[in-house]
Write a protein that holds these residues in place. Structure first.
Motif, PDB file in Angstrom:
ATOM      1  N   MET A  22      -0.036  63.528  20.891  1.00  0.00           N
ATOM      2  CA  MET A  22      -0.417  64.786  20.282  1.00  0.00           C
ATOM      3  C   MET A  22      -0.140  65.957  21.218  1.00  0.00           C
ATOM      4  N   LYS A  23      -0.333  65.745  22.530  1.00  0.00           N
ATOM      5  CA  LYS A  23      -0.060  66.817  23.484  1.00  0.00           C
ATOM      6  C   LYS A  23       1.403  67.226  23.437  1.00  0.00           C
ATOM      7  N   TYR A  24       2.281  66.232  23.236  1.00  0.00           N
ATOM      8  CA  TYR A  24       3.714  66.501  23.138  1.00  0.00           C
ATOM      9  C   TYR A  24       4.001  67.437  21.969  1.00  0.00           C
ATOM     10  N   ILE A  25       3.418  67.129  20.810  1.00  0.00           N
ATOM     11  CA  ILE A  25       3.643  67.947  19.626  1.00  0.00           C
ATOM     12  C   ILE A  25       2.992  69.313  19.771  1.00  0.00           C
ATOM     13  N   ASP A  26       1.780  69.338  20.296  1.00  0.00           N
ATOM     14  CA  ASP A  26       1.102  70.628  20.497  1.00  0.00           C
ATOM     15  C   ASP A  26       1.899  71.537  21.425  1.00  0.00           C
ATOM     16  N   GLN A  27       2.500  70.960  22.466  1.00  0.00           N
ATOM     17  CA  GLN A  27       3.280  71.762  23.402  1.00  0.00           C
ATOM     18  C   GLN A  27       4.526  72.333  22.720  1.00  0.00           C
ATOM     19  N   ILE A  28       5.144  71.544  21.861  1.00  0.00           N
ATOM     20  CA  ILE A  28       6.307  72.040  21.116  1.00  0.00           C
ATOM     21  C   ILE A  28       5.918  73.242  20.267  1.00  0.00           C
ATOM     22  N   LEU A  29       4.771  73.153  19.614  1.00  0.00           N
ATOM     23  CA  LEU A  29       4.322  74.264  18.773  1.00  0.00           C
ATOM     24  C   LEU A  29       4.005  75.497  19.615  1.00  0.00           C
ATOM     25  N   ARG A  30       3.391  75.289  20.776  1.00  0.00           N
ATOM     26  CA  ARG A  30       3.083  76.430  21.648  1.00  0.00           C
ATOM     27  C   ARG A  30       4.365  77.089  22.152  1.00  0.00           C
ATOM     28  N   ASP A  31       5.332  76.259  22.552  1.00  0.00           N
ATOM     29  CA  ASP A  31       6.578  76.801  23.098  1.00  0.00           C
ATOM     30  C   ASP A  31       7.366  77.593  22.050  1.00  0.00           C
ATOM     31  N   ASN A  32       7.179  77.272  20.784  1.00  0.00           N
ATOM     32  CA  ASN A  32       7.956  77.908  19.715  1.00  0.00           C
ATOM     33  C   ASN A  32       7.068  78.719  18.767  1.00  0.00           C
ATOM     34  N   TYR A  33       5.892  79.069  19.224  1.00  0.00           N
ATOM     35  CA  TYR A  33       4.909  79.735  18.368  1.00  0.00           C
ATOM     36  C   TYR A  33       5.444  81.046  17.792  1.00  0.00           C
ATOM     37  N   ARG A  34       6.009  81.880  18.654  1.00  0.00           N
ATOM     38  CA  ARG A  34       6.504  83.177  18.185  1.00  0.00           C
ATOM     39  C   ARG A  34       7.795  83.030  17.381  1.00  0.00           C
ATOM     40  N   THR A  35       8.694  82.193  17.877  1.00  0.00           N
ATOM     41  CA  THR A  35       9.986  82.033  17.205  1.00  0.00           C
ATOM     42  C   THR A  35       9.810  81.546  15.767  1.00  0.00           C
ATOM     43  N   LEU A  36       8.885  80.618  15.571  1.00  0.00           N
ATOM     44  CA  LEU A  36       8.667  80.052  14.242  1.00  0.00           C
ATOM     45  C   LEU A  36       7.643  80.829  13.423  1.00  0.00           C
ATOM     46  N   GLU A  37       7.092  81.878  14.025  1.00  0.00           N
ATOM     47  CA  GLU A  37       6.113  82.723  13.335  1.00  0.00           C
ATOM     48  C   GLU A  37       4.972  81.883  12.757  1.00  0.00           C
ATOM     49  N   LEU A  38       4.377  81.071  13.603  1.00  0.00           N
ATOM     50  CA  LEU A  38       3.344  80.144  13.141  1.00  0.00           C
ATOM     51  C   LEU A  38       2.053  80.847  12.748  1.00  0.00           C
ATOM     52  N   ARG A  39       1.873  82.080  13.204  1.00  0.00           N
ATOM     53  CA  ARG A  39       0.651  82.800  12.833  1.00  0.00           C
ATOM     54  C   ARG A  39       0.534  82.950  11.311  1.00  0.00           C
ATOM     55  N   LYS A  40       1.674  83.120  10.636  1.00  0.00           N
ATOM     56  CA  LYS A  40       1.611  83.343   9.184  1.00  0.00           C
ATOM     57  C   LYS A  40       1.183  82.089   8.433  1.00  0.00           C
ATOM     58  N   PHE A  41       1.131  80.939   9.136  1.00  0.00           N
ATOM     59  CA  PHE A  41       0.627  79.713   8.525  1.00  0.00           C
ATOM     60  C   PHE A  41      -0.843  79.466   8.876  1.00  0.00           C
ATOM     61  N   GLY A  42      -1.479  80.482   9.448  1.00  0.00           N
ATOM     62  CA  GLY A  42      -2.896  80.373   9.762  1.00  0.00           C
ATOM     63  C   GLY A  42      -3.194  79.787  11.116  1.00  0.00           C
ATOM     64  N   LEU A  43      -2.161  79.579  11.941  1.00  0.00           N
ATOM     65  CA  LEU A  43      -2.371  79.043  13.283  1.00  0.00           C
ATOM     66  C   LEU A  43      -2.464  80.219  14.250  1.00  0.00           C
ATOM     67  N   THR A  44      -3.654  80.488  14.712  1.00  0.00           N
ATOM     68  CA  THR A  44      -3.902  81.687  15.531  1.00  0.00           C
ATOM     69  C   THR A  44      -4.190  81.328  16.977  1.00  0.00           C
ATOM     70  N   GLY A  45      -3.438  80.434  17.545  1.00  0.00           N
ATOM     71  CA  GLY A  45      -3.620  80.050  18.945  1.00  0.00           C
ATOM     72  C   GLY A  45      -4.387  78.761  19.118  1.00  0.00           C
ATOM     73  N   GLN A  46      -5.175  78.378  18.130  1.00  0.00           N
ATOM     74  CA  GLN A  46      -5.917  77.126  18.167  1.00  0.00           C
ATOM     75  C   GLN A  46      -5.667  76.366  16.868  1.00  0.00           C
ATOM     76  N   TRP A  47      -5.501  75.087  16.994  1.00  0.00           N
ATOM     77  CA  TRP A  47      -5.331  74.255  15.799  1.00  0.00           C
ATOM     78  C   TRP A  47      -5.702  72.827  16.134  1.00  0.00           C
ATOM     79  N   ASP A  48      -5.824  72.032  15.114  1.00  0.00           N
ATOM     80  CA  ASP A  48      -6.141  70.608  15.269  1.00  0.00           C
ATOM     81  C   ASP A  48      -4.950  69.788  14.804  1.00  0.00           C
TER      82      ASP A  48
END
Length: 341
Positions: free
Chosen positions: A1-27
């Protein structure tokens, strides 16, 4: 899970993950399918305190086995260009990344309740309508005049690949030969090509409150599929659910007979769907046989990520011949064809 979480953190801005409700913390919930044919590890991504996932992350189960992930990404992107997205029941691609030689697919999560067998039993007409509407909405991608090679592409080619996977299996060879014999009258027919999911069955189906079907796992899909394949596959699932036949090969064959033999409950909706596709309903028995032959043949692709030791294909052979679709194929071309003709 840490591997996947790190991928999301590294690409958070590029993929615009905030618009999916991910605001820095997620499960993150990691799923590892136990099927021998599964080629993915799947993670569900939830925004904090959410009850339903916002995103799905898929990575290859075996390092470097990127083909399946890339295929699903390509198909979903092409579906989107054809107008098939979340409103029509398919996930949408958020990003496709190359991380250390691994392909990582990030897509939207579907919504709705998993269409489990007990939900089918509770409201069978609703489940039937959901499947009919979903399959009918999948677009035609080649008209008849542009689809002259359909038999080689959708039937002969996949069966040739299965024969190559198990060259020493005489039963498979006989089934392939018999299948071509039985389907001979259909070869001269003209059929359109349609979008095909390829696996409309349990754990891939989600029912929304409005009755729409949402479908995941498009790795077995193709954009040039055979009319009615998806519907036949889906009707077998809901028929098995209705008859509590999911865990028994004998009962699954009985559910098949009750659905597709003369007088079967599935014949009327199938004939209606074929008319929608401008296909003669008389071809229905042949399309039923073709569906299970083609689905069994996908074992070639589904087992591609498995390591096969030189000279030792026993576990591959066992996986093929134990598969439900193989049983349905064998039954359709040996016992069922005589009585269905």
């Amino acid at each position: 899970m840490k591997y996947i979480d790190q991928i999301l953190r590294d690409n958070y801005r590029t993929l615009e993950l905030r618009k999916f409700g991910l605001t820095g913390q997620w499960d993150t919930l990691l799923l590892t399918p136990q099927f021998v044919t599964s080629r993915h590890v799947v993670a569900l991504i939830f925004s904090t305190d959410a009850q339903v996932p916002r995103l799905v992350v898929k990575i290859p189960r075996q390092p470097g086995d990127n083909e399946s992930v890339r295929k699903e990404a390509d198909v979903l992107l092409q579906l989107k260009s054809l107008g098939v997205g979340s409103e029509q029941g398919a996930p949408e691609v958020v990003g496709v990344l190359d991380v250390g030689g691994q392909t990582v697919l990030i897509e939207t999560a579907v919504v709705g309740s998993l269409l489990e067998p007990h939900l089918v039993v509770q409201d069978f007409p609703r489940a039937l309508d959901a499947g009919l509407n979903f399959v009918a909405a999948l677009p035609c991608t080649r008209p008849v005049r542009e689809n002259t090679d359909w038999y080689q592409r959708t039937i002969a080619g996949p069966l040739d690949e299965l024969a190559s996977l198990l060259p020493a299996d005489t039963e498979v060879a006989r089934l392939i030969e018999r299948t071509h014999e039985v389907l001979a009258p259909m070869r001269a027919e003209q059929l359109p090509a349609v979008v095909e999911h390829g696996d409309l069955s349990y754990q891939n189906l989600f029912l929304q409150p409005n009755g729409r079907l949402q479908v995941v796992d498009w790795e077995r899909s193709r954009l040039d599929g055979l009319p009615a394949h998806d519907l036949i596959f889906y009707l077998q699932y809901i028929g098995q659910s209705q008859e509590d036949a999911l865990s028994s090969r004998r009962l699954q064959l009985r559910a098949f007979e009750n659905a597709f033999s003369p007088g079967g409950w599935a014949l009327k909706p199938l004939a209606q769907h074929l008319r929608l596709r401008s296909v003669e309903p008389e071809l229905l028995p042949y399309l039923v046989i073709a569906t299970w032959a083609r689905s069994a043949a996908t074992m070639t692709y589904r087992l591609a990520g498995q390591a096969v030791h030189e000279g030792d294909t026993g576990h591959v052979q066992a996986a093929v011949t134990a598969d439900r679709d193989f049983w349905l194929w064998r039954h359709a071309v040996t016992d069922w064809t005589v009585r269905a003709a």
